[in-house]
Motif scaffolding. Structure first.
Motif, PDB file in Angstrom:
ATOM      1  N   GLY A 116     -55.856 -21.918 -13.264  1.00 25.81           N
ATOM      2  CA  GLY A 116     -57.219 -21.668 -13.754  1.00 25.81           C
ATOM      3  C   GLY A 116     -57.715 -22.677 -14.776  1.00 25.81           C
ATOM      4  O   GLY A 116     -58.815 -22.543 -15.292  1.00 25.81           O
ATOM      5  N   GLY A 117     -56.914 -23.679 -15.132  1.00 25.78           N
ATOM      6  CA  GLY A 117     -57.400 -24.752 -16.013  1.00 25.78           C
ATOM      7  C   GLY A 117     -56.852 -24.747 -17.432  1.00 25.78           C
ATOM      8  O   GLY A 117     -56.995 -25.721 -18.157  1.00 25.78           O
ATOM      9  N   LEU A 118     -56.208 -23.637 -17.814  1.00 24.20           N
ATOM     10  CA  LEU A 118     -55.612 -23.567 -19.154  1.00 24.20           C
ATOM     11  C   LEU A 118     -54.613 -24.711 -19.397  1.00 24.20           C
ATOM     12  O   LEU A 118     -54.682 -25.426 -20.404  1.00 24.20           O
ATOM     13  CB  LEU A 118     -54.905 -22.205 -19.289  1.00 24.20           C
ATOM     14  CG  LEU A 118     -53.779 -22.057 -20.306  1.00 24.20           C
ATOM     15  CD1 LEU A 118     -54.322 -22.192 -21.719  1.00 24.20           C
ATOM     16  CD2 LEU A 118     -53.097 -20.694 -20.151  1.00 24.20           C
ATOM     17  N   ASP A 119     -53.698 -24.887 -18.463  1.00 24.46           N
ATOM     18  CA  ASP A 119     -52.581 -25.822 -18.665  1.00 24.46           C
ATOM     19  C   ASP A 119     -53.067 -27.269 -18.739  1.00 24.46           C
ATOM     20  O   ASP A 119     -52.645 -28.046 -19.604  1.00 24.46           O
ATOM     21  CB  ASP A 119     -51.579 -25.712 -17.505  1.00 24.46           C
ATOM     22  CG  ASP A 119     -51.168 -24.282 -17.252  1.00 24.46           C
ATOM     23  OD1 ASP A 119     -51.323 -23.456 -18.166  1.00 24.46           O
ATOM     24  OD2 ASP A 119     -50.699 -23.992 -16.140  1.00 24.46           O
ATOM     25  N   GLY A 123     -54.097 -15.289 -24.168  1.00 25.08           N
ATOM     26  CA  GLY A 123     -55.040 -15.667 -23.121  1.00 25.08           C
ATOM     27  C   GLY A 123     -54.333 -15.988 -21.822  1.00 25.08           C
ATOM     28  O   GLY A 123     -54.586 -17.007 -21.202  1.00 25.08           O
ATOM     29  N   GLU A 124     -53.404 -15.090 -21.402  1.00 21.12           N
ATOM     30  CA  GLU A 124     -52.713 -15.313 -20.127  1.00 21.12           C
ATOM     31  C   GLU A 124     -53.407 -14.540 -19.014  1.00 21.12           C
ATOM     32  O   GLU A 124     -53.842 -13.405 -19.193  1.00 21.12           O
ATOM     33  CB  GLU A 124     -51.241 -14.881 -20.210  1.00 21.12           C
ATOM     34  CG  GLU A 124     -50.421 -15.614 -21.262  1.00 21.12           C
ATOM     35  CD  GLU A 124     -50.284 -17.132 -21.017  1.00 21.12           C
ATOM     36  OE1 GLU A 124     -50.887 -17.668 -20.065  1.00 21.12           O
ATOM     37  OE2 GLU A 124     -49.563 -17.765 -21.801  1.00 21.12           O
ATOM     38  N   GLY A 182     -47.442 -17.934 -20.167  1.00 24.43           N
ATOM     39  CA  GLY A 182     -47.516 -18.579 -18.855  1.00 24.43           C
ATOM     40  C   GLY A 182     -47.827 -17.571 -17.763  1.00 24.43           C
ATOM     41  O   GLY A 182     -48.268 -16.445 -18.025  1.00 24.43           O
ATOM     42  N   GLY A 183     -47.585 -17.972 -16.543  1.00 24.39           N
ATOM     43  CA  GLY A 183     -47.958 -17.149 -15.390  1.00 24.39           C
ATOM     44  C   GLY A 183     -47.050 -15.947 -15.175  1.00 24.39           C
ATOM     45  O   GLY A 183     -47.421 -15.000 -14.487  1.00 24.39           O
ATOM     46  N   GLU A 236     -54.163 -29.408  -8.336  1.00 17.37           N
ATOM     47  CA  GLU A 236     -53.224 -28.283  -8.188  1.00 17.37           C
ATOM     48  C   GLU A 236     -53.765 -27.212  -7.233  1.00 17.37           C
ATOM     49  O   GLU A 236     -53.035 -26.658  -6.426  1.00 17.37           O
ATOM     50  CB  GLU A 236     -52.909 -27.680  -9.570  1.00 17.37           C
ATOM     51  CG  GLU A 236     -51.751 -26.726  -9.514  1.00 17.37           C
ATOM     52  CD  GLU A 236     -51.082 -26.490 -10.859  1.00 17.37           C
ATOM     53  OE1 GLU A 236     -51.123 -27.378 -11.731  1.00 17.37           O
ATOM     54  OE2 GLU A 236     -50.524 -25.404 -11.034  1.00 17.37           O
ATOM     55  N   PHE A 254     -58.960 -17.929 -15.338  1.00 13.04           N
ATOM     56  CA  PHE A 254     -59.768 -17.862 -14.109  1.00 13.04           C
ATOM     57  C   PHE A 254     -60.777 -16.712 -14.125  1.00 13.04           C
ATOM     58  O   PHE A 254     -61.499 -16.498 -13.159  1.00 13.04           O
ATOM     59  CB  PHE A 254     -58.879 -17.815 -12.854  1.00 13.04           C
ATOM     60  CG  PHE A 254     -57.655 -16.956 -12.998  1.00 13.04           C
ATOM     61  CD1 PHE A 254     -57.751 -15.582 -12.987  1.00 13.04           C
ATOM     62  CD2 PHE A 254     -56.407 -17.545 -13.170  1.00 13.04           C
ATOM     63  CE1 PHE A 254     -56.636 -14.794 -13.117  1.00 13.04           C
ATOM     64  CE2 PHE A 254     -55.271 -16.759 -13.316  1.00 13.04           C
ATOM     65  CZ  PHE A 254     -55.381 -15.387 -13.290  1.00 13.04           C
ATOM     66  N   PHE A 305     -48.299 -14.496  -8.138  1.00 10.41           N
ATOM     67  CA  PHE A 305     -49.342 -14.877  -9.087  1.00 10.41           C
ATOM     68  C   PHE A 305     -50.719 -14.632  -8.450  1.00 10.41           C
ATOM     69  O   PHE A 305     -51.588 -13.993  -9.045  1.00 10.41           O
ATOM     70  CB  PHE A 305     -49.157 -16.359  -9.449  1.00 10.41           C
ATOM     71  CG  PHE A 305     -50.152 -16.893 -10.439  1.00 10.41           C
ATOM     72  CD1 PHE A 305     -49.925 -16.783 -11.798  1.00 10.41           C
ATOM     73  CD2 PHE A 305     -51.316 -17.518 -10.002  1.00 10.41           C
ATOM     74  CE1 PHE A 305     -50.836 -17.287 -12.720  1.00 10.41           C
ATOM     75  CE2 PHE A 305     -52.230 -18.021 -10.912  1.00 10.41           C
ATOM     76  CZ  PHE A 305     -51.993 -17.909 -12.271  1.00 10.41           C
ATOM     77  N   LEU A 308     -45.197 -21.270  -9.443  1.00 11.08           N
ATOM     78  CA  LEU A 308     -46.594 -20.836  -9.399  1.00 11.08           C
ATOM     79  C   LEU A 308     -47.159 -20.762  -8.000  1.00 11.08           C
ATOM     80  O   LEU A 308     -48.062 -19.995  -7.726  1.00 11.08           O
ATOM     81  CB  LEU A 308     -47.453 -21.811 -10.208  1.00 11.08           C
ATOM     82  CG  LEU A 308     -47.808 -21.362 -11.600  1.00 11.08           C
ATOM     83  CD1 LEU A 308     -48.983 -22.148 -12.102  1.00 11.08           C
ATOM     84  CD2 LEU A 308     -48.114 -19.876 -11.641  1.00 11.08           C
TER      85      LEU A 308
HETATM   86  C1  GLA Z   1     -50.438 -20.548 -15.006  1.00  7.75           C
HETATM   87  C2  GLA Z   1     -51.762 -21.116 -14.530  1.00  7.75           C
HETATM   88  C3  GLA Z   1     -52.787 -21.058 -15.647  1.00  7.75           C
HETATM   89  C4  GLA Z   1     -52.893 -19.662 -16.201  1.00  7.75           C
HETATM   90  C5  GLA Z   1     -51.507 -19.138 -16.557  1.00  7.75           C
HETATM   91  C6  GLA Z   1     -51.525 -17.700 -16.966  1.00  7.75           C
HETATM   92  O1  GLA Z   1     -49.869 -21.348 -15.999  1.00  7.75           O
HETATM   93  O2  GLA Z   1     -51.604 -22.464 -14.133  1.00  7.75           O
HETATM   94  O3  GLA Z   1     -54.037 -21.515 -15.187  1.00  7.75           O
HETATM   95  O4  GLA Z   1     -53.555 -18.826 -15.305  1.00  7.75           O
HETATM   96  O5  GLA Z   1     -50.610 -19.243 -15.480  1.00  7.75           O
HETATM   97  O6  GLA Z   1     -52.312 -17.556 -18.088  1.00  7.75           O
END
Ligand code: GLA
Length: 454
Positions: free
Chosen positions: A222-225, A47-48, A410-411, A213, A52, A277, A272
């Protein structure tokens, strides 16, 4: 020559880290810290680059993370320092009421002039600003008038290692500010806060950290982290549906029986707040716009399959046929980003079904999960185009050494590779990785608890 042991990055002993941080705090600020708060980094099974787009992500919290020691002030000053030698440039000072979104015209920002985007302190500034915003509407989190703090930070995560060190910093900081400056924190001192924080509180705090952020730091997260850091569960992978940010903790025991998940930090840091990105994200958003969707997840049915992806790609081709560009962006690039997002969504749904026990009769669950990981890497490499030479080499090496699967997480543009491997293969893998780069570090991914007060 390093020994193999030196390759492993240990999470450290929380009580020892806390007591060392407390004495360093006293030296720095001449008074005791009121407490210590911790937030973990994360690894993501899949789910990378789709949070978003409202896709599904499958993160786990690490035992590694960021510790924040703090004591409140009543003069509205926020004083910060980090013990990380690579980031430390002494104490930075800002008036809390001068922190605001970057784009807000005429905002004073910080006392320091010309602070560059992505300076570590901005993540902490952002957390306090976002908590004040949240507290304006949510009485539990109403920040006391004139609140400020002295803060000292230390992290056991590699900085820029794709393991979400930024979100760990935001989430540990926001917990410290909740504890020291809001009714909920003041009524529940020290680790009483852990029980007082409801799931809804945690969801609200994760959303506030996203605002920190995006709006204050200026990075396109996008809120994942933040969700992983604030809402993870020990021993579980979170199945995070980014349409509504609801989470379902799923047991990961079926994958880890006889196997281990290892995050290989390539030693190549990513940033980031960098433009690459946002550039990838903008391509995919242009494709969504052409297709007529606000969120790409809506281009696929509830239970998507490969055929659905092909159908959307055909529709994209039809709509793009007469065009020279899509919203000014290269058509082929937009199509590749679109294909990454859609196939990544299908992989996430497949993993969700496997791990939630909905996919009965799958006998070789570990090899199936491994194949999904590796397919995810190929998509990050060829379609999202966010991989880099060392990450590709680490994946190839891991597979050659018998790993079930491996992928960049990750990103991208730096960061870590997640490897699923049987423990017997680890000595050969570490030896092979040491030949790729001396900067490589290994992290044991032991799905851990979310942010908390120590
Ligand atoms: C970064 C962003 C996340 C996500 C990842 C890629 O970590 O902060 O919100 O988009 O990249 O999945």
């Amino acid at each position: 020559m390093r020994t193999s042991d030196a390759v492993w990055l240990a999470p450290g002993e929380p009580q020892e880290i806390q007591s060392d941080l407390a004495s360093r705090f006293h030296e720095e600020y001449g008074r005791p810290a009121s407490g210590t708060w911790f937030a973990p980094g994360r690894a993501n099974l899949n789910g990378e680059h789709i949070d978003f787009h409202a896709g599904r992500c499958l993160p786990m919290a690490l035992a590694h993370g960021t510790y924040v020691a703090a004591a409140p002030r009543e003069d509205g000053l926020l004083r910060l320092r980090t013990l990380d030698a690579s980031l430390d440039d002494g104490v930075t000072t800002v008036f809390a009421d001068q922190i605001g979104p970057r784009a807000q015209a005429g905002f004073a920002g910080t006392i320091e002039e010309d602070e560059p985007t992505g300076h570590w302190s901005q993540y902490v500034h952002g957390a306090l600003w976002a908590l004040r915003e949240l507290g304006a509407a949510q009485p539990d989190f109403h920040v006391t008038e004139g609140f400020g703090a002295d803060v000292l930070v230390v992290s056991t995560l590699p900085i820029g290692g794709g393991l979400s060190s930024s979100a760990a910093l935001e989430c540990a900081s926001i917990l410290a500010f909740v504890a020291l400056g809001t009714p909920l924190g003041l009524a529940n001192p020290l680790d009483d806060l852990n029980a007082a924080l409801t799931r809804e509180h945690r969801k609200q705090l994760a959303a506030a950290c996203v605002r920190a952020e995006v709006e204050v730091v200026g990075a396109g997260t996008g809120g994942l982290d933040q969700t992983a850091a604030m809402r993870a569960r020990a021993g579980k992978v979170l199945s995070l549906d980014c349409r509504d940010f609801n989470v379902q903790p799923l047991d990961i025991g079926c994958i880890l029986r006889g196997y281990r998940l290892i995050a290989v930090d390539t030693g190549q840091a990513h940033r980031l707040a960098d433009g690459q990105f946002s550039d990838r994200r903008a391509d995919a958003e242009a494709a969504a716009q052409l297709l007529g969707f606000d969120r790409l997840r809506d281009a696929l049915p509830e239970k998507p399959r490969k055929a659905d992806v092909l159908h959307v790609l055909e529709e994209f081709d039809r709509l793009a046929e007469q065009l020279e560009s899509v919203a000014g962006r290269d058509i082929e690039a937009c199509r590749r980003r679109l294909r990454h997002a859609l196939t990544e969504m299908v992989r996430s749904e497949k993993l969700h079904h496997l791990l939630s026990g909905e996919a009965y009769g799958v006998r070789h669950i570990t090899s199936t999960v491994g194949d999904i990981l590796t397919a995810g890497h190929m998509s990050m490499r060829d379609d999202a185009e966010v991989s880099f030479t060392v990450a590709d080499l680490v994946v190839e090496t891991a597979l050659a050494q018998g790993a079930e699967g491996a992928r960049l997480i990750g990103g991208g543009f730096g960061g870590s590779v997640l490897v699923l491997i049987a423990p017997a293969g680890l000595p050969r893998l570490t030896a092979a990785l040491e030949k790729i780069s001396r900067n490589i570090r290994l992290i044991d991914v032991a799905p851990s608890a979310a942010a908390h007060a120590l």
